[in-house]
Design a protein around this motif. Structure first.
Motif, PDB file in Angstrom:
ATOM      1  N   UNK A 129      66.170  94.455  90.154  1.00  0.00           N
ATOM      2  CA  UNK A 129      65.821  93.477  89.346  1.00  0.00           C
ATOM      3  C   UNK A 129      66.384  92.186  89.889  1.00  0.00           C
ATOM      4  N   UNK A 130      65.343  91.191  89.935  1.00  0.00           N
ATOM      5  CA  UNK A 130      65.764  89.851  90.637  1.00  0.00           C
ATOM      6  C   UNK A 130      66.335  89.078  89.350  1.00  0.00           C
ATOM      7  N   UNK A 131      67.524  88.448  89.601  1.00  0.00           N
ATOM      8  CA  UNK A 131      68.095  87.842  88.369  1.00  0.00           C
ATOM      9  C   UNK A 131      68.298  86.225  89.023  1.00  0.00           C
ATOM     10  N   UNK A 132      67.932  85.072  88.450  1.00  0.00           N
ATOM     11  CA  UNK A 132      68.096  83.874  88.824  1.00  0.00           C
ATOM     12  C   UNK A 132      68.865  83.316  87.834  1.00  0.00           C
ATOM     13  N   UNK A 133      69.886  82.380  88.125  1.00  0.00           N
ATOM     14  CA  UNK A 133      70.597  81.478  87.364  1.00  0.00           C
ATOM     15  C   UNK A 133      69.839  79.968  87.602  1.00  0.00           C
ATOM     16  N   UNK A 134      69.101  79.549  86.352  1.00  0.00           N
ATOM     17  CA  UNK A 134      68.250  78.531  86.297  1.00  0.00           C
ATOM     18  C   UNK A 134      69.068  76.994  86.514  1.00  0.00           C
ATOM     19  N   UNK A 135      70.439  77.134  86.216  1.00  0.00           N
ATOM     20  CA  UNK A 135      71.131  76.029  86.152  1.00  0.00           C
ATOM     21  C   UNK A 135      71.734  75.610  87.477  1.00  0.00           C
ATOM     22  N   UNK A 136      71.896  76.608  88.483  1.00  0.00           N
ATOM     23  CA  UNK A 136      72.220  76.450  89.722  1.00  0.00           C
ATOM     24  C   UNK A 136      71.058  76.714  90.769  1.00  0.00           C
ATOM     25  N   UNK A 137      70.039  77.496  90.453  1.00  0.00           N
ATOM     26  CA  UNK A 137      69.118  77.947  91.193  1.00  0.00           C
ATOM     27  C   UNK A 137      69.454  79.309  92.049  1.00  0.00           C
ATOM     28  N   UNK A 138      70.650  79.634  91.907  1.00  0.00           N
ATOM     29  CA  UNK A 138      70.995  80.973  92.709  1.00  0.00           C
ATOM     30  C   UNK A 138      70.336  82.124  92.213  1.00  0.00           C
ATOM     31  N   UNK A 139      69.960  83.082  93.283  1.00  0.00           N
ATOM     32  CA  UNK A 139      69.279  84.221  92.772  1.00  0.00           C
ATOM     33  C   UNK A 139      69.997  85.261  93.530  1.00  0.00           C
ATOM     34  N   UNK A 140      69.975  86.710  92.777  1.00  0.00           N
ATOM     35  CA  UNK A 140      70.706  87.970  93.350  1.00  0.00           C
ATOM     36  C   UNK A 140      69.539  88.941  92.718  1.00  0.00           C
ATOM     37  N   UNK A 141      69.451  90.209  93.530  1.00  0.00           N
ATOM     38  CA  UNK A 141      68.679  91.335  93.324  1.00  0.00           C
ATOM     39  C   UNK A 141      69.756  92.538  93.177  1.00  0.00           C
ATOM     40  N   UNK A 142      69.771  93.030  91.932  1.00  0.00           N
ATOM     41  CA  UNK A 142      70.776  94.063  91.496  1.00  0.00           C
ATOM     42  C   UNK A 142      69.729  95.245  91.221  1.00  0.00           C
ATOM     43  N   UNK A 143      70.657  96.490  91.443  1.00  0.00           N
ATOM     44  CA  UNK A 143      70.017  97.858  90.989  1.00  0.00           C
ATOM     45  C   UNK A 143      70.589  98.330  89.644  1.00  0.00           C
ATOM     46  N   UNK A 144      69.907  98.836  88.870  1.00  0.00           N
ATOM     47  CA  UNK A 144      70.187  99.312  87.535  1.00  0.00           C
ATOM     48  C   UNK A 144      70.743 100.755  87.616  1.00  0.00           C
ATOM     49  N   UNK A 145      72.092 100.497  87.401  1.00  0.00           N
ATOM     50  CA  UNK A 145      72.895 101.933  87.455  1.00  0.00           C
ATOM     51  C   UNK A 145      73.630 102.563  86.230  1.00  0.00           C
ATOM     52  N   UNK A 146      73.484 101.588  85.240  1.00  0.00           N
ATOM     53  CA  UNK A 146      74.268 101.667  84.142  1.00  0.00           C
ATOM     54  C   UNK A 146      73.668 101.218  82.823  1.00  0.00           C
ATOM     55  N   UNK A 147      74.274 101.694  81.699  1.00  0.00           N
ATOM     56  CA  UNK A 147      73.790 101.168  80.468  1.00  0.00           C
ATOM     57  C   UNK A 147      74.099 100.128  79.802  1.00  0.00           C
ATOM     58  N   UNK A 148      73.834  99.170  78.921  1.00  0.00           N
ATOM     59  CA  UNK A 148      74.531  98.299  78.477  1.00  0.00           C
ATOM     60  C   UNK A 148      73.798  96.966  78.549  1.00  0.00           C
ATOM     61  N   UNK A 149      74.126  95.836  78.365  1.00  0.00           N
ATOM     62  CA  UNK A 149      75.703  95.463  77.270  1.00  0.00           C
ATOM     63  C   UNK A 149      75.656  95.844  76.059  1.00  0.00           C
ATOM     64  N   UNK A 150      76.569  96.131  75.537  1.00  0.00           N
ATOM     65  CA  UNK A 150      76.599  96.470  74.046  1.00  0.00           C
ATOM     66  C   UNK A 150      77.208  95.497  73.081  1.00  0.00           C
ATOM     67  N   UNK A 151      76.904  94.346  73.770  1.00  0.00           N
ATOM     68  CA  UNK A 151      77.358  93.040  72.905  1.00  0.00           C
ATOM     69  C   UNK A 151      75.853  92.215  72.458  1.00  0.00           C
ATOM     70  N   UNK A 152      75.771  91.888  71.132  1.00  0.00           N
ATOM     71  CA  UNK A 152      74.616  91.387  70.612  1.00  0.00           C
ATOM     72  C   UNK A 152      74.227  90.143  71.165  1.00  0.00           C
TER      73      UNK A 152
END
Length: 183
Positions: A129-152
């Protein structure tokens, strides 16, 4: 009468498909020993008393196949082109780190807070998954390996390393844009 006979021919030709095999066992008395034994009887023989044989007018009978019918022997479904990336929309990302470092994740591997990994509620393990923070334009690619988040209200939980790359450590969470790169 001709239509009725054609319908019966079609029914008889399909009847063997409903049997578990082309032949069905039947118990008959065998001559000589006076006992009973299993004798293989062709499936169609069960209908000989009910349906009369085809007459000369129906020997070359063929079923009508509509022009729009699909020939399943030559049919190949179209290959769906998978786009290079698929938008998962926006959501709130948070991170987890030191407290969970070294513990087992939902897919069975050890959590490394410095790795580029993340937790998601429904995406398959191993998804990129490519995740981008639009407020500063930074991007990172992460691999899903866990379940969550468990906060509404939270969509994705990033490892501390991924959160540092996006610049969300100080605040603890941020609105991010997500794209699925590979399932």
């Amino acid at each position: 009468m001709l239509a009725l006979r054609a319908a019966m021919v079609a029914l008889v030709s399909l009847a063997p498909l409903s049997a578990s095999s082309a032949q069905q066992a039947r118990t008959d008395k065998t001559p000589g020993d006076g006992g009973t034994a299993m004798v293989e009887v062709p499936f169609a023989a069960h209908f000989e008393a009910v349906i009369e044989p085809l007459g000369p007018d129906l020997q070359d009978f063929e079923l009508h196949v509509p022009e729009h019918a699909v020939d399943l022997d030559s049919f190949e479904p179209p290959i769906e082109e998978i786009p290079e990336s698929r938008s998962l929309g926006t959501g709130i990302a948070s991170f987890y780190g030191r407290r969970f470092h070294g513990r087992l994740t939902a897919n069975g591997e050890r959590f490394d807070m410095r790795a580029m990994t993340a937790a998601h509620k429904t995406l398959p393990f191993g998804s990129l998954v490519r995740v981008t923070n639009p407020s500063n334009g930074r991007t990172v690619t992460v691999r899903i390996n866990d379940r969550g988040p468990f906060i509404r209200g939270r969509t994705i939980d990033l490892s501390r390393g991924a959160a540092e790359e996006l610049g969300i450590i100080r605040r603890g969470h941020a609105r991010v844009e997500m794209e699925l790169l590979s399932p």
